[in-house]
Scaffold this motif. Structure first.
Motif, PDB file in Angstrom:
ATOM      1  N   PHE A   1       0.810  -1.225   0.000  1.00  0.00           N
ATOM      2  CA  PHE A   1       0.000   0.000   0.000  1.00  0.00           C
ATOM      3  C   PHE A   1       0.838   1.268   0.000  1.00  0.00           C
ATOM      4  N   ASP A   2       2.146   1.163   0.253  1.00  0.00           N
ATOM      5  CA  ASP A   2       3.023   2.334   0.087  1.00  0.00           C
ATOM      6  C   ASP A   2       4.403   1.876  -0.363  1.00  0.00           C
ATOM      7  N   VAL A   3       5.238   2.839  -0.674  1.00  0.00           N
ATOM      8  CA  VAL A   3       6.526   2.515  -1.295  1.00  0.00           C
ATOM      9  C   VAL A   3       7.392   1.653  -0.382  1.00  0.00           C
ATOM     10  N   ARG A   4       7.386   2.004   0.912  1.00  0.00           N
ATOM     11  CA  ARG A   4       8.214   1.234   1.849  1.00  0.00           C
ATOM     12  C   ARG A   4       7.781  -0.237   1.854  1.00  0.00           C
ATOM     13  N   HIS A   5       6.477  -0.450   1.893  1.00  0.00           N
ATOM     14  CA  HIS A   5       5.993  -1.835   1.912  1.00  0.00           C
ATOM     15  C   HIS A   5       6.184  -2.533   0.570  1.00  0.00           C
ATOM     16  N   VAL A   6       6.101  -1.782  -0.508  1.00  0.00           N
ATOM     17  CA  VAL A   6       6.386  -2.367  -1.829  1.00  0.00           C
ATOM     18  C   VAL A   6       7.815  -2.913  -1.834  1.00  0.00           C
TER      19      VAL A   6
END
Lengths: 75, 350, 256
Positions: free
Chosen positions: C190-195
């Motif tokens: 759901f966000d870049v860090r988690h991607v």
């Protein structure tokens, strides 16, 4: 010359807006331009603010974004 | 050299000799000896033996191994074959070669483990969903079971159509001397350029039965049915026994075909002119040869271990040219030659 | 199709370009669907590990059924839920191949539960990408085994009632109890860090297979904005505020 440069593949883009939400600098927006599939596609509205961080591309669900970064002088 | 073997064991050994290197199974009676034989012998030939968690899983493992280009087989008995039907339809749709052995028992439902022939419709008319056919081979002895397993691998690879060997509990468990066919050298197994081996130096291969576009999918199926027509032209097999002067023709396959051979001998001793027609390929069914015989023989008595399934194909072949009575047994009961003979006598002139 | 009118000016180098193991085909997912991100991450992992020429993918039934169109790899389409059994067949037939299945929650956690559990329990040396978006997307938004309590779907129009339809199935927790698997993790995009974290997990799951460590599964808690009837940005919020309550992120099993 801005640090980054974003290329949007308008055929692939479905205008979902996840790139717009991901960009920390307001470089992108959903435009009124429609692609052949009827989607209002994302576009670069503030190119000078782009740092080439590629967060937009990381969030793009359609692999529609390529990101380039300026080569530092002397490197 | 002849070896004393059960039909189930003969089929297992024949599969190994045919180059089967992946076998996936789930236990069920009366095909247990086939599973056991594979568990002992296949790994020694460098093959994969895997007991799956279900029939559904086993047939889908077959689907995977077949897609990878390996000769692969599964075996089961009637209720298990019902579960495999999903995977069989996918194999047919994706044009994957594979061999399925059904050692039939009595059904419907759980039924019992006695020999029966109630899966004829399931094997030859579909069973799974969609517009497809299986090559269906019906042996009547352990020897023939071994030979037809070898043939099943050969035909399945040649036409990219899954093949079923349709046996029954009696054939699977009875011991008889078998002259095993020579193993097929690996280099004789046809190459499979369509198989999934990694897209190195070529464009990717895709194995699939899926196409959302009806017009494109129609073309896929047209090609498939062209192959079926080719199989119908080239691969029909049957046996005729004492048909030349016959006034009554017994039509029976598998174990029932074998019993009817005895009936013919007994009838002949009593001066009754009885012959036997034994389909070996149940699909493609030998319609033409049977039709020719129906033009000169007045009565064709179909005998099955069912309420009359192959009987429908016999009547399709005969198309009113002769009388087509039926005699069958149900529930795993196997009629004796004398019982069949007294049925014969009802239809033959004294 | 990817031909773009915009020319990259001189003096710029690529930071992010389309993975080489992806074809030119446009994704068929709905706008903002997390499947697209996850599909891309799988391609990036294949590229980074240099395994494109020996990878075989398994497409499920569901929104990812078109997967073979997107990749430049050998592919097979599996019956609904059977991908882990098909993967077993391929991998056992040819252990040199890198075999991955890509499955949704209906496919993996409902109709394919048995195939998944037993492949995991055998420690099959395969990689499973499990997209958990709490709904049947392709068929029109029916309740999935992972649908949250109270969540409205077309088959739970008043919201999922746990008294009659049970609770969200935590597949990864179940699988982590088994001795067979090597790596079970739950991620999100759901966000870049988690991607980026999800990508690391996918790479690890493939690496495990290359190193022969056995069954690896990466569950990704995803959003289906179309069937949630929310915007893609709100879909991200849904994952954070609703889905993660039932499906907490993190490694559930790591065997080294």
């Amino acid at each position: 010359m801005p640090k980054g440069f974003v290329v949007i593949d308008k055929e692939r883009c479905k205008g979902c807006g996840l790139c717009v939400a991901a960009c920390p600098f307001g470089v992108l927006a959903i435009t009124s331009e429609l692609n052949p599939y009827g989607y209002a596609v994302a576009g670069v509205i503030a190119p000078e603010k782009c740092t080439g961080c590629a967060m937009c591309a990381q969030m793009c669900p359609d692999v529609a974004i390529e990101v380039y970064r300026a080569v530092k002088e002397g490197v | 050299m002849k070896i004393l073997m059960r039909g189930n064991e003969a089929m297992a050994e024949a599969a190994i000799r045919a180059g089967c290197r992946c076998y996936f199974c789930y236990p069920i009676t009366p095909q247990g000896e086939l599973v056991e034989y594979m568990a002992r012998h296949l790994p020694r030939h460098g093959g994969v033996f895997l007991q799956a968690e279900s029939e559904v899983a086993a047939i889908n493992m077959v689907y995977g191994a077949a897609a990878a280009g390996v000769r692969t087989m599964t075996s089961s008995s009637s209720p298990g074959i019902s579960l495999k039907m999903e995977g069989i339809s996918y194999l047919a749709g994706a044009r994957l070669p594979a061999v399925i052995v059904n050692v039939m028992r009595a059904g419907p439902g759980l039924g019992n483990i006695a020999p029966a022939q109630g899966d004829y419709f399931q094997a030859t008319k579909g069973g799974g969903h969609g517009d497809y056919r299986l090559i269906v081979l019906a042996p009547s002895t352990a020897q023939e079971a071994a030979e037809l397993v070898m043939l099943a691998f050969d035909l399945s690879d040649r036409y990219r159509v899954p093949a079923m060997v349709l046996a029954d509990g009696m054939l699977g468990q009875m011991m008889e001397p078998v002259e095993l066919p020579e193993p097929i050298p690996p280099e004789k197994i046809p190459e499979k350029p369509w198989a999934l081996t990694g897209a190195k130096g070529r464009s990717p291969n895709v194995v699939s039965s899926f196409d959302l576009d009806p017009y494109r999918f129609r073309e896929v199926l047209r090609a498939l049915w062209q192959t079926y027509r080719e199989i119908e032209r080239n691969e029909v097999r049957w046996e005729e026994y004492q048909v030349e002067d016959a006034e009554l023709l017994l039509v029976a396959y598998g174990t029932m075909g074998r019993i009817c051979r005895t009936v013919v001998r007994k009838a002949r001793k009593e001066g009754l002119r009885v012959g036997l027609f034994r389909p070996i390929t149940l699909w493609p069914f030998p319609y033409e040869p049977l039709r020719k015989l129906a033009e000169k023989i007045p009565v064709l008595l179909t005998v099955e271990l069912s309420a009359g399934q192959m009987w429908e194909d016999v009547r399709l072949a005969v198309e009113g040219r002769a009388k087509t009575p039926f005699y069958g047994e149900l529930g795993g009961v196997v009629p004796t030659p004398d019982e069949i003979l007294s049925e014969v006598k009802k239809h033959v002139r004294d | 199709m990817s031909v773009t009118e915009v020319k990259v000016p001189a003096g710029y180098v690529p930071v992010y370009t389309k993975p080489k193991s992806l074809s030119e085909a446009r994704f068929t997912y709905c706008p903002g669907c997390h499947h697209g991100i996850i599909t891309r991450l799988v391609a990036e992992a294949i590229d980074e590990l240099g395994i494109q020429e020996r990878t075989v993918g398994i497409a499920p039934v569901g929104c990812a059924v078109f997967l073979s169109d997107f990749f430049r790899c050998d592919f097979v389409q599996a019956a609904h839920g059977r991908a882990c059994a098909v993967a077993t067949g391929i991998k056992r037939a040819n252990p040199d191949l890198i075999v991955f299945s890509y499955q949704g929650d209906g496919d993996l956690a409902a109709i394919g539960t048995a195939e998944t559990v037993h492949a995991a329990n055998r420690g099959e040396n395969i990689t499973v990408i499990f997209v958990n978006n709490q709904i049947y997307g392709m068929t029109g938004g029916e309740m999935a085994p992972t649908t949250l309590p109270g969540m409205r779907t077309v088959t739970t129009p008043e919201g999922r009632d746990v008294r009659t339809t049970g609770y969200p199935l935590r597949m990864s927790e179940m699988l982590a109890q088994l001795d067979g698997p090597s790596y079970i993790t739950r991620q999100a995009v759901f966000d870049v860090r988690h991607v980026q974290m999800a990508k690391k997990a996918i790479i690890k799951a493939f690496k495990n297979q290359i190193e022969g460590k056995g069954f690896s599964l990466v569950e990704i808690v995803a959003a289906c904005p179309t069937n949630l009837r929310v915007s893609p940005v709100e879909g991200n919020k849904w994952v954070v505020e609703q889905a993660l309550k039932y499906f907490p992120l993190g490694d559930l099993k790591v065997r080294d």
